[in-house]
Structure formats: structure tokens, C-alpha cells
Design a protein around this motif. Sequence first.
Motif, mmCIF file in Angstrom:
data_model
loop_
_atom_site.group_PDB
_atom_site.id
_atom_site.type_symbol
_atom_site.label_atom_id
_atom_site.label_comp_id
_atom_site.label_asym_id
_atom_site.label_seq_id
_atom_site.Cartn_x
_atom_site.Cartn_y
_atom_site.Cartn_z
ATOM 1 N N LEU A 293 0.854 4.336 -1.417
ATOM 2 C CA LEU A 293 0.157 3.516 -0.274
ATOM 3 C C LEU A 293 -0.353 4.556 0.752
ATOM 4 O O LEU A 293 0.439 5.318 1.134
ATOM 5 N N VAL A 294 -1.647 4.415 0.941
ATOM 6 C CA VAL A 294 -2.117 5.148 1.906
ATOM 7 C C VAL A 294 -2.396 4.489 3.184
ATOM 8 O O VAL A 294 -3.166 3.337 3.156
ATOM 9 N N CYS A 295 -1.505 4.882 4.358
ATOM 10 C CA CYS A 295 -1.430 3.801 5.325
ATOM 11 C C CYS A 295 -2.016 4.526 6.825
ATOM 12 O O CYS A 295 -2.139 5.752 6.926
ATOM 13 N N THR A 296 -2.340 3.786 7.632
ATOM 14 C CA THR A 296 -2.104 3.987 9.025
ATOM 15 C C THR A 296 -0.932 3.377 9.606
ATOM 16 O O THR A 296 -0.792 1.896 9.535
ATOM 17 N N ASP B 245 -6.962 -2.752 0.348
ATOM 18 C CA ASP B 245 -6.326 -3.189 -0.824
ATOM 19 C C ASP B 245 -6.716 -1.960 -2.011
ATOM 20 O O ASP B 245 -5.625 -1.754 -3.101
ATOM 21 N N ASP B 246 -7.631 -1.329 -1.818
ATOM 22 C CA ASP B 246 -7.943 -0.345 -2.767
ATOM 23 C C ASP B 246 -7.154 1.131 -2.665
ATOM 24 O O ASP B 246 -7.312 1.900 -3.401
ATOM 25 N N HIS B 247 -6.414 1.005 -1.627
ATOM 26 C CA HIS B 247 -5.589 2.155 -1.129
ATOM 27 C C HIS B 247 -4.130 2.094 -1.710
ATOM 28 O O HIS B 247 -3.271 3.067 -1.028
ATOM 29 N N LEU B 248 -3.949 0.858 -2.508
ATOM 30 C CA LEU B 248 -2.992 0.762 -3.113
ATOM 31 C C LEU B 248 -2.720 1.357 -4.466
ATOM 32 O O LEU B 248 -3.663 0.781 -5.443
ATOM 33 N N HIS C 164 3.515 -4.265 4.021
ATOM 34 C CA HIS C 164 2.455 -3.111 4.417
ATOM 35 C C HIS C 164 1.169 -3.653 4.583
ATOM 36 O O HIS C 164 0.085 -2.901 4.774
ATOM 37 N N GLY C 165 0.781 -5.027 4.754
ATOM 38 C CA GLY C 165 -0.280 -5.428 5.223
ATOM 39 C C GLY C 165 -1.254 -5.941 4.119
ATOM 40 O O GLY C 165 -2.583 -6.387 4.464
#
Length: 685
Positions: A545-548, A555-558, A680-681
Motif C-alpha cells: 500500500l502506498v500511503c500518506t 484504490d489504485d495504490h493498493l 487504511h481508507g
Amino acid sequence: MSRRSTGLVGVWAEVQRQQQRAREAEARQRREQERQARAYQRHVAQSHREYRQAEARRRTEELEAQVATLQALLSAGCRASAFRAAALMRTEEIPPFDPGPLAWPVPMPDQNQYQAQGGWTANRRAQAQAEAQARFERDWHAAQTAEAQRRQQLAAYQREYEQRAEAQRSEVRRHNAGITEVTEGVRQGDPDSVVEYFSAALYASTAWPEGFPRQVSAAYDSAARQLVLDWELPGYRVVPEAKSVRYMPTLDQDKETPRPVGQRRALYREALAQCMLLVLHQLFAADESAALESVALNGFVDDHDPATGRQAQIVLATVMAPRAVFTELHLEQVDAVSCLTEALRGQLSSRPDQLVSVRPSRRPQDVANRVATRGGDEEPDLYEMDPIAFESLVADLFRAMGMQAVTTQRSNDGGVDVDALDPTPIRGGKIVVQVKRYRNTVPPTAVRDLYGTVQDRGANKGVLVTTSGFGPGSRTFANGKPLELISGSELVDLLHRHGLRGCLGERGRTTPAQPAPSSPTTRSDDYNVLGMSWSGSVALDVCALVCTGNQVLSDDHLVFFNNPRTPDGSVRAVPATPPDKAAIRVSFDALPDSADRFVLVAAIDPEVNPDADLSGFTDACIRLLNPAMVELGRLEVSDGRPRETALVLGSFRRRSNGDWDFVLGGKGYTGGLEELVRDHGIEVE
């Protein structure tokens, strides 16, 4: 005839005697306790008094040591080694290639060790022999695969070594060429070379006490072969105001005995005169090419002008010293003030404590060529700084932090640029420092080399200082080892906090090491592979997961089985190679600017093991690999727990300087991957 009573009177008398003895015992005990209390109070008071007296003596000894250092400044400086350009030359000696465990081939299985087990009948014996042959072939193929991977890693490691060795040789050649160019320029009387050489000789000197300023402005008159320079002198506070410290028991406080004003002023004038003579000595001693016929030296303090109240350079001493006259002096035996004002006919302020100035005969700006300044208000660009000056600056920083530090000006420095010694008890000791003036991220191999140097030198710690930064591979390798990595932004902060100057890029603006991260401009080989392995037969999905913060960017950053890559391609799932069971490829420098966390998670595959939990997820680790699949580091992660079906393995977190650190996870979820991503949102339908 008397009669002894044995009745109530006798009993009463005995009771009275017992009570009296008890009262006397209590009184004796009370007196003993009071005596012990008084003795303890006297001991405490005596110990406190002795401690305060010892502390007062220590402070007095420090004051006396400061004065002794000032009085011996010139004699100690004359004993220091002269600055020599030859000592700055380096050799191209590169440590031999050491592949470590990769040098040993993978042992192949011996078929003689694979004997058939059991078999009372012909059919069973044939079956047992077939099983033994199958085990042999399986292990043989696995060994062949491991050997091929070893050779691949060995070849990649050797390529990296050759590239690194050639880069080091090129840096040594460039360094030596620069030294040769400057020294040749000094021989030919080139003003820029002369100024650079002698400014470096002064600025890099180890003869000056800690805390003395090192600001210098210089110019060279080639026609007169005269070096004209302004050198900053220490302020009046360099002479301690107090002469001694005495503890007064009656008041329970220290009393400072002030140093007589006349004595303090005389000590200050003497210290200024010694500074001027020491500068001249260092310049002429460093003059191997006889480029200096004379030196015009002005000593100033940077303070508020009493006449205007503005900050200004106030000249307190000036002298024009011909070489022929100066070299005839026996500096270790002269009276500094008399030598400066009489033998050399210089000027020294009569009241330097009140900033009474003298008129200099010649200033650097009076010479018709460029004036070079070091140590002034301008922030030097660390990227453009000469490597020698950069190493000296790092040594100055360590000295400003209370350590003893010298640059290694010998050819066989063994990869060490600065030798430091931390005198602090318990946590101090010998420190080896390597300095990397890079624009791109420091490779993990440099950190590994530093660790080897620490072990070879028997040092307590190794420090790698750079103008750039470190990637996750370097941070991972250094974790838990006696290594400290200082990036460019941390270096600038340390310099400013300790009164030194330096910036990254022109006018303090940080020059980016690479273009702004995005997939079109990111190099195709600038990535890491995160290989994950674990014990047990449980089937898992490994996701990223790419997070802030704790929220996924979108959703595309999972990245998981239904979404194998992010939109920009900075993160993608890739096939795993043994011993890994899953792998994620990530380009840390290409992650979006808004991302500050890269999270790795594992979840039970509900289609393969619908009733399983993570209790069988043990001995898990993450291997950090480079594009050549060479292992850079290994991260141990938490085991799974019963009833949990998803687990956060850990997260890489972006530091303020752009580097990434790994933070161990461990948070588990009983609701599987859906519950984890929802936390994680991500909304799950």
C-alpha cells in the motif's frame, strides 16, 4: 534479726527495677541514635563541603589551563607539522575484491548418499530406489539452480566492485590532479593558486585551540610576491574574566575571584600578538616554492564598532613581515608583543579590550585581483567544495562537537578520511569517518565497506557523511551495527548548530540529486525488490500500500493479485525467486511526492486456505535486493497469531531528508485483507 520479704513488696520492687532498666536502655538507645544522626550529618556536611571544594578547585584548574593555553599558543604552534601539498596526494590502492560467501560454490548432492530405504519385495525395492533417485534429482536440480543464482550474484557483485573501484580511482586521479595543478600554479606565481594554497594551509591547521575563529580573506600581489590577508582574531572573552573559584562553606556557595583588569588586558594583547606571529609562521613554513617574499597581515575582530554601533571588522593588529627578517627569528624564545611591534615593526592596539583599532597598511581589496574568502558570512556550496576542504570541514564539525579529529593526509588512509576520538566515558572511543561528496544516493556497498573498515581498525563506531542521502538498503544494513549515516540535510543542520557554514546548492537551495520523481524520468534500473519468505505451508497473498499516513493514496495504490501495479509503475508485483515466496518491486525515488509510507502486508488466501489463520506464519523475513538480485539487507518481521488472517509486516517511512527507514509492523486483523484495507481508507463493497 532481719527477715527477707518474699511477698508483694519484693515483686513490686523487681518490677520497678525492670522498668528502670528499660527506661535506661531506651535512653541509651536514644542517645546512640542522636549520636549517629549527628555523625551522619557531619559526614554529609563534610562530603558536601569536600565535593564543593573539589568542584571549585576543578573550575580553578580549568581557568588556569585556559590561560596556560593562551600563553603557550605560539610555542605549541611552532611544534606543529607544517602544511605540505605532498601529504595530500592519495594512492590508487583499492582493496581487493572479496566476494565473501559467494566465492564458495554450492555443494552438489552425492548420489551415494541417496540409498533406497526399506523394501522386502522386488516391487517395494524398485519403488524405494525410484523414490531415492527422485530425491536425488530434486536436490540436484535445486543445487544447480542455487549455483546458477550464486554465479549470477557473484558476477553482479564483481561488476559493482569494478565500477566502484574505477570510480574511486577516478576520484583519486581527479583529486591528485587538482593538488598538482594548485602546487604548479603556486610555483608559477598564479594569484588564484597562491591564495587557494595558503588559505587552505591556514584554515586546515590543527595548531589553533578549539573555539578560535578561522575567517580569512586573502589576495596575492604577484609583482611584489606579497600575500595580503585579513585573519580573524579571538575576542576579549577568550581570556577568562575570573582568576580562581573558592567555595565558601558558611554561605554554601562559590565565589569567583576576578582577574585584575590590567592582567587580563595584558594576557589578551599577548594572545593577539602570538596569533599574528603564528599565522606568519604557518604561511612561511608552508611556502615550499618560495612564492612569498613578504606577508602583509591584518588581524581583526568581528564586533560592534564603538563609534557607530554597527557590526564591523575592527583591525587590532597589523604587520608587514619580509621573509628574510621573519626567518631569522627564534619564535619559541621571543616575547610576542615585543617581537611583533619592535622586531617586525608592526602595530598592536594599546586597548584591544575596548576595540581601539589600528590603521592597516594594506588590505586584500587593495590588490588588483580576486579576493578569496573562507569562513565568512557566505555559505559555501558543499557540492562545489574542494574534497580536501570538505574533509577539513567535517573534521572541524567533529571538533566543534567536543571530539578530537584530524584528517588523514597520508596516502595509505585505508578508506578513512577523518580519524576522530570521542573522549566521553562509556559511549565514546575511536571513530572512523568516511566523507562522500555525492549528488546521487550513496550505494549500500559504501556502507558495507565502512563496516569492514570499522572492524579492521578496531574502532568503536563508523560514521559516513555525505552531501546526498541513503536508501533503504543502506539504512537496513546499518541498523543494529555501530554505524551512523549523516545525510546532506542533516550535515547542514549540524554545521549551523555548531557555528560552521555550508549549504547544498547555490545560496542554500538544495540541488536535487535527480529530476522530480515520476515514471518517465526514473531510471529503469533504479529500484529494489522486496522478497518475502516464511516457514509453514499456509498460502498467503502479499500486498503493498502506498500511503500518506495511514491512508492509501487511492484504490489504485493498493498492489495485490487483482491490481499488480500502481498507475505510475513505481510499485508492482513480480515473480519470486527462491528462497522467496513472494516479491514486490518498488522504486522509492519514484513514489509520489505526497506518499510518506510504503506498507507491506500479508493475508490468508481464502480460496486456498479458507479455514486457516496466521498461527502457521513463522520465521518470516523481508530481503532487500538490488536490480541484480543481490541481497542488500534482511529484515525480520513478526510471527502471525491464532485467529488472525491478515498482518501488517512493516512500513518504509520517508524521512524529512528524503531517505526511507523501515518500521516493524505487527498489527493483526481477524477480518482478513478486507478489514486491513478498510482500516487504511479503502471502501470494500
